[in-house]
Design a protein around this motif. Sequence first.
Motif, PDB file in Angstrom:
ATOM      1  N   GLU A  39       5.359   1.413  10.545  1.00 12.86           N
ATOM      2  CA  GLU A  39       4.473   0.730   9.607  1.00 12.86           C
ATOM      3  C   GLU A  39       4.544   1.384   8.221  1.00 12.86           C
ATOM      4  O   GLU A  39       4.548   0.702   7.188  1.00 12.86           O
ATOM      5  CB  GLU A  39       3.027   0.775  10.129  1.00 12.86           C
ATOM      6  N   GLN A  40       4.602   2.730   8.208  1.00 10.44           N
ATOM      7  CA  GLN A  40       4.667   3.428   6.930  1.00 10.44           C
ATOM      8  C   GLN A  40       5.985   3.120   6.202  1.00 10.44           C
ATOM      9  O   GLN A  40       6.007   2.863   4.985  1.00 10.44           O
ATOM     10  CB  GLN A  40       4.525   4.940   7.167  1.00 10.44           C
ATOM     11  N   ALA A  43       5.890  -0.383   4.716  1.00 13.01           N
ATOM     12  CA  ALA A  43       5.136  -0.424   3.449  1.00 13.01           C
ATOM     13  C   ALA A  43       5.947   0.195   2.311  1.00 13.01           C
ATOM     14  O   ALA A  43       5.930  -0.297   1.170  1.00 13.01           O
ATOM     15  CB  ALA A  43       3.807   0.311   3.634  1.00 13.01           C
ATOM     16  N   GLU A  67       2.466  -4.150  -5.828  1.00 14.07           N
ATOM     17  CA  GLU A  67       2.683  -3.469  -4.544  1.00 14.07           C
ATOM     18  C   GLU A  67       2.005  -2.100  -4.520  1.00 14.07           C
ATOM     19  O   GLU A  67       1.464  -1.670  -3.489  1.00 14.07           O
ATOM     20  CB  GLU A  67       4.179  -3.317  -4.284  1.00 14.07           C
ATOM     21  N   THR A  70      -1.625  -2.631  -3.941  1.00 18.45           N
ATOM     22  CA  THR A  70      -1.875  -2.950  -2.519  1.00 18.45           C
ATOM     23  C   THR A  70      -1.855  -1.674  -1.676  1.00 18.45           C
ATOM     24  O   THR A  70      -2.696  -1.477  -0.773  1.00 18.45           O
ATOM     25  CB  THR A  70      -0.813  -3.930  -2.009  1.00 18.45           C
ATOM     26  N   ALA A  71      -0.896  -0.789  -1.946  1.00 24.16           N
ATOM     27  CA  ALA A  71      -0.833   0.476  -1.222  1.00 24.16           C
ATOM     28  C   ALA A  71      -2.059   1.321  -1.476  1.00 24.16           C
ATOM     29  O   ALA A  71      -2.604   1.964  -0.569  1.00 24.16           O
ATOM     30  CB  ALA A  71       0.436   1.231  -1.610  1.00 24.16           C
ATOM     31  N   ARG A  73      -5.073   0.239  -2.240  1.00 25.00           N
ATOM     32  CA  ARG A  73      -6.215  -0.314  -1.502  1.00 25.00           C
ATOM     33  C   ARG A  73      -6.155   0.039  -0.013  1.00 25.00           C
ATOM     34  O   ARG A  73      -7.185   0.179   0.633  1.00 25.00           O
ATOM     35  CB  ARG A  73      -6.250  -1.846  -1.689  1.00 25.00           C
ATOM     36  N   ALA A  74      -4.958   0.179   0.512  1.00 26.14           N
ATOM     37  CA  ALA A  74      -4.811   0.551   1.926  1.00 26.14           C
ATOM     38  C   ALA A  74      -5.029   2.044   2.159  1.00 26.14           C
ATOM     39  O   ALA A  74      -4.987   2.510   3.305  1.00 26.14           O
ATOM     40  CB  ALA A  74      -3.428   0.147   2.418  1.00 26.14           C
ATOM     41  N   GLY A  75      -5.266   2.799   1.067  1.00 26.08           N
ATOM     42  CA  GLY A  75      -5.497   4.226   1.198  1.00 26.08           C
ATOM     43  C   GLY A  75      -4.247   5.059   1.114  1.00 26.08           C
ATOM     44  O   GLY A  75      -4.292   6.263   1.402  1.00 26.08           O
ATOM     45  N   ASP A  76      -3.121   4.453   0.768  1.00 28.34           N
ATOM     46  CA  ASP A  76      -1.865   5.196   0.653  1.00 28.34           C
ATOM     47  C   ASP A  76      -1.669   5.694  -0.778  1.00 28.34           C
ATOM     48  O   ASP A  76      -2.244   5.162  -1.738  1.00 28.34           O
ATOM     49  CB  ASP A  76      -0.686   4.301   1.050  1.00 28.34           C
ATOM     50  N   ARG A 143       0.897   8.785   3.485  1.00 25.85           N
ATOM     51  CA  ARG A 143      -0.175   8.106   4.231  1.00 25.85           C
ATOM     52  C   ARG A 143      -0.936   9.142   5.066  1.00 25.85           C
ATOM     53  O   ARG A 143      -0.332  10.032   5.677  1.00 25.85           O
ATOM     54  CB  ARG A 143       0.415   7.029   5.121  1.00 25.85           C
TER      55      ARG A 143
END
Length: 449
Positions: A39-40, A43, A67, A70-71, A73-76, A143
């Motif tokens: 998954e990482q 992304a 992009e 978006t990363a 917001r996902a905490g990355d 991540r």
Amino acid sequence: MTRRITWTLLALTSVLLVLAVVPLAVSMTARERVAFRDEQRAATRSIAAAAEEHLSDGKPPTGMRRELETAARAGDCAAVYDAAARPVASTPCTAAQGEEAEELVEDVLAGHEPEPPEDEGRLLAAEPAGEVRRPAGAVVLARSSDPLDTRVATIWAWSAAIGAAGLAASVLLSVRLARWVAGPLSALDVSARRLGEGALDARADVDGGPPEVRRLATTFNTMAARTEALVHGHRAVIADVSHQLRTPLAALRLRLDVLGTGAEGDTAVELDAAQEEIARLSRLVDGLLAVARAEQATPRPTTVRVGEVVAERVAAWSPVAEERGVRLRTSEGPALTAALGSGHVEQILDNLIANALEAVPDGGKVTVGHRLVGESARVWVRDDGPGMTDEAKAVAFRRFGNPEARGTGLGLAIVHRLVTVNGGAVRLEDTLGGGLTVVMDLPLWAGEP
């Protein structure tokens, strides 16, 4: 037995659970780690594709920044580097920048497959922006490993719960199985012990346990019933013989007494001889009945203070010894507690002392003593009489075994039976200087040192 069965089943279940649950948990953990990495990397590749359009094709960085947002917001944390390894854009957090990130970028720009390290609870991933051999740049994404750790902890928690539940079920099953098997055997053991102690009505339960144990209990009950019938039959015969023989003997003695009242001369002598034979026959009948009762004895062990019984019997026989001119004494010994049937030690000593007083001439000596030998209470009766030959000692414990006996010849047979039925041993030895010594090893009471 219950403990052995329970612990054996628990050990077997524990081994099976370890062999089944632990490998499964390890496999699931590895799969979770691979899925997290995939998954990482997916992304990271999405950001790298958008960055390639900007770095290679010269398009506006709009898609790349979208992009990155978006990363974020996902905490990355992500950072885009150009072909010269210079940062082009990044998320607000700087976890994707630094020495380790720069090393990954250099590996990617050189066309190598990097080995992302784990940095303070974060996992780093790097992907080339463009072709692998000639990348236009590189993307690094960091991540947090907390979700992965949480999933791994959940896997191991569920595995531990499953193992604990399986172990608990095994405990319940093993205890029930052990009780089902060992319970009837323990009850059978108690019944056998009671039967051996003289409770002829002891019976085992035939309703519980495996079929083999139930058959064993049924067989035991059949044996106990036959033993009870046999013993009761023998006791009835002894009672009948005692009544049927003693009554005619008493009547015959009374008739001889009446006839001897006015008898004179040879008639009186013959009547006196007949009275002596009647008395001897009475003693013989009493001896035979005593042997029969001893052979049927099923004693229930009781505590017997050996020293007290020895002193009591010596005191009781002392007047008889003085009348016959024999010195009867006892030697000092420790305080011992033996386990024998009620009254058996008294009966044993009475027979032995009576035999010794019969055998010892005037001026002789009889000694009764006791001491501790190993795990037995040793009691002996020693005299300085004529003793016995080896041939006579070999058969002395049989009925009428000693043809030279002055009495009925049954005293030693009674002694042997009473000693052995209580778990002891008896033997005959020569007294130093002449005479006979009867040595008995009697079982100690449980707990006696």
